[in-house]
Each structure stands twice: as C-alpha cells, then as structure tokens.
Design a protein around this motif. Structure first.
Motif, short mmCIF file in Angstrom:
data_model
loop_
_atom_site.label_atom_id
_atom_site.label_comp_id
_atom_site.label_asym_id
_atom_site.label_seq_id
_atom_site.Cartn_x
_atom_site.Cartn_y
_atom_site.Cartn_z
N ASN A 296 0.84 -1.19 0.00
CA ASN A 296 0.00 0.00 0.00
C ASN A 296 0.87 1.24 0.00
N LEU A 297 0.24 2.39 -0.10
CA LEU A 297 0.97 3.65 -0.21
C LEU A 297 1.79 3.94 1.03
N ARG A 298 1.24 3.65 2.19
CA ARG A 298 1.98 3.91 3.43
C ARG A 298 3.25 3.05 3.50
N GLN A 299 3.16 1.78 3.08
CA GLN A 299 4.35 0.93 3.05
C GLN A 299 5.38 1.45 2.05
N ALA A 300 4.91 1.99 0.93
CA ALA A 300 5.82 2.54 -0.07
C ALA A 300 6.66 3.67 0.53
N LEU A 301 6.04 4.53 1.33
CA LEU A 301 6.78 5.62 1.95
C LEU A 301 7.76 5.09 2.99
N THR A 302 7.36 4.03 3.71
CA THR A 302 8.27 3.42 4.69
C THR A 302 9.50 2.85 3.99
N VAL A 303 9.29 2.19 2.84
CA VAL A 303 10.42 1.65 2.07
C VAL A 303 11.33 2.77 1.61
N LEU A 304 10.76 3.87 1.11
CA LEU A 304 11.56 4.98 0.64
C LEU A 304 12.37 5.61 1.77
N ASP A 305 11.75 5.74 2.94
CA ASP A 305 12.48 6.27 4.10
C ASP A 305 13.67 5.37 4.45
N ALA A 306 13.45 4.05 4.41
CA ALA A 306 14.52 3.10 4.74
C ALA A 306 15.65 3.19 3.71
N LEU A 307 15.29 3.30 2.44
CA LEU A 307 16.31 3.40 1.39
C LEU A 307 17.10 4.70 1.53
N ALA A 308 16.40 5.79 1.87
CA ALA A 308 17.07 7.08 2.02
C ALA A 308 18.07 7.06 3.17
#
Length: 311
Positions: A296-308
C-alpha cells in the motif's frame, strides 16, 4: 446585575445557582470571542501574513478590511474580492462573524472598538502570532515542489509536483486527456484512504513524456511526489528510486502489466532501486537493481524512508 440578599435557604440556593450560571455565561462569551478572533487571525494570516487588525461590518456581519500594523489596508471589500484573500477564506470569516456577533457585548466582552468609518463598523485587533505560527505562515507563503521519474520505453519521464497558497485546486497535466480526470480522482482517493491529506492550496502535477504510457502504471510516482510536496516524506528520498505501480481507491499498490520491462528500463537509466507492488515481486528478473515491494501507499513511503537512510 444587582445582587439581592436572600435569607430563606431554598431561595438563596436558587439565587446562587443563577449567579454562578450568569457568570459562567459571561466568561464563556469572552472565551468565544477570544477564540473566534484567534481563528479568524489564523485564516487571514495564511494568505496575508502582515495582518494586524480587521474591520468588520457588524450590521452586515461581514469582513470589511484587513489592516497591517500601521493601519494600511491589505485587503478591502469589495474591491479586493478574489485577490489577497481567496473568496473561500472570506466566506469562512463571514460565517464566523455571523455565528458570534449575535452574542452581543461587542465593545465589552469582545473588545471590538468603533472603527474610523463609524458605526456599524468595528475594529478587531488580532493577537500577535506565536513563533511556531509565524514559522508556519512563512512556510505557507512559499512555493513547494518535488519531483520523481518514471521509466518509459521512450525516456525517463519526469513527474513534477508544485504547491502554492491559494484556492484549493488539484490539476494533473501530461497524461492522455481521456484518462486525466480518472487518474486525478483515483490518486486523490488513494492518498486519502491511505491516511494522508492533500495539502490545502493549489496543487499542480505535471507529468512529462507520459502520453503513451498506461495511466495506472504512473499512479505510485504521482502519489508519492504529491506526498513529498505535502511533507509526508523528504523529497530527497525519491532520488534514484523508480516508482512503478497502480494505486487503488483504497490506497493499495496494485501490479501492472510489463513491470519487468519498466524495471529493466529503470536499471538501464542508472537506477539501482525500484518500488513496485508487492504482488509484482515475482514477475521481475532484472539483475543489478534492488526491487522492493509495497502492499500500500503507506508501506511505499516506509520503504523509501529506509532506502534514504542507507544513502
């Protein structure tokens, strides 16, 4: 109120109860005016940060002028209609005045002084903004922007989102015309149902080079770029990460056709990370690029935060 002594116990109890209620009502009226003015100040200063006072027509229950600390007019009805203050903000302040003015005691409890124009005009001094409120207003008067990229067979297409203060608006350009409205409505619903909020103001999203691309495949890139403008995620987290997926009305990230080809193009364009629908992970066999799934969209942002955090 003139106090009358009462010696009979029941009468005295009723008298005391009335006096307490009367005082509570007076206190409540003062609180009502104080909070109404604070609310009006917040609404007006969102668009006119230098506002220090308002002139109101207490008979028409309408906002007449917005003044700065030197008494200069920043906005004036009706000549400024639609400029400086959006009509929606003016309407909201007028509704507020319509609600509170009938409670009376405008010169007493409210502290609204007679204006130079004479009655029925009164001047309302606005409270000084707190430091956080001043910082918020400075942020609101700036233009905010974010961008991401989406891999297409022809090029790496850019998704650019920009926010500016003003009337609420949400515009998407660059998609096939027959799909623009459908995409906008789907993105709006997906963001809302994922627990986020579109920022108040004018939001414009321009997608370059996407006319021949299936609209749904770009949803994730569009939504995440908008959320970067809204402050839900740092724009830097979008750098060098391909965002590939359809967004459902419920905020779920859905698989797309030819996801493997999209990831391959991203890798060939220099990307070393991609976020796709969780259900698409088994459809990708491109080496050299880290592919991360999001349900979902919220998980996508969590993944992006982790990658950053690893950059």
């Amino acid at each position: 109120m003139t106090e009358t002594p009462h010696t009979e116990p029941t009468t005295a109890a009723h008298s005391k109860a009335f006096e307490d209620a009367y005082q509570a009502a007076r206190d409540a009226r003062r609180t009502l005016y104080s909070r109404a003015v604070a609310y009006a100040a917040h609404l007006v200063r969102t668009h006119l940060p230098e506002a220090a006072a308002l002139t109101v027509d207490t008979e028409g229950k309408e906002l007449h002028e917005v003044l700065d600390a030197n008494g200069n007019a920043l906005w004036h009805a009706p000549s400024s209609a639609g400029h400086g203050l959006p009509d929606g903000i003016t309407d909201e302040v007028n509704d507020l005045l319509d609600d509170v003015i009938p409670f009376g005691s405008l010169s007493g409890a409210a502290g609204w002084k007679a204006a130079p124009q004479g009655m029925p005009f009164r001047t309302i001094r606005l409270p000084k903004p707190s430091a956080p409120e001043a910082a918020d207003r400075r942020a609101l008067t700036a233009r905010l922007a974010a961008r991401s990229f989406f891999p297409t067979p022809e090029c790496l297409a850019e998704v650019h989102a920009e926010w500016s203060p003003g009337e609420n608006a949400f515009t998407i350009t660059g998609l096939a015309p027959e799909r623009t409205r459908e995409t906008r409505d789907r993105i709006r619903a997906g963001i809302t149902n994922a627990g986020y909020k579109l920022p108040d103001g004018a939001l414009t999203v321009a997608a370059s080079g996407l006319l021949a691309t299936p609209a749904a495949a770009t949803d994730l890139a569009l939504a995440v770029t908008i959320l970067a403008v809204a402050g839900a995620i740092d724009e830097k987290a979008l750098e060098k990460v391909a965002l590939i997926g359809e967004l459902g009305l419920d905020g779920q990230v859905r698989p797309i056709a030819d996801v493997n080809e999209a990831v391959r193009i991203a890798y060939a364009s220099g990307y070393r990370a991609a976020v796709v629908a969780e259900a698409d992970l088994g459809n990708i066999d491109v080496a050299g690029i880290g592919v991360h799934g999001a349900a979902n969209l919220r998980q996508a942002l969590t993944v992006l935060d982790a990658l950053a955090s690893k950059k």
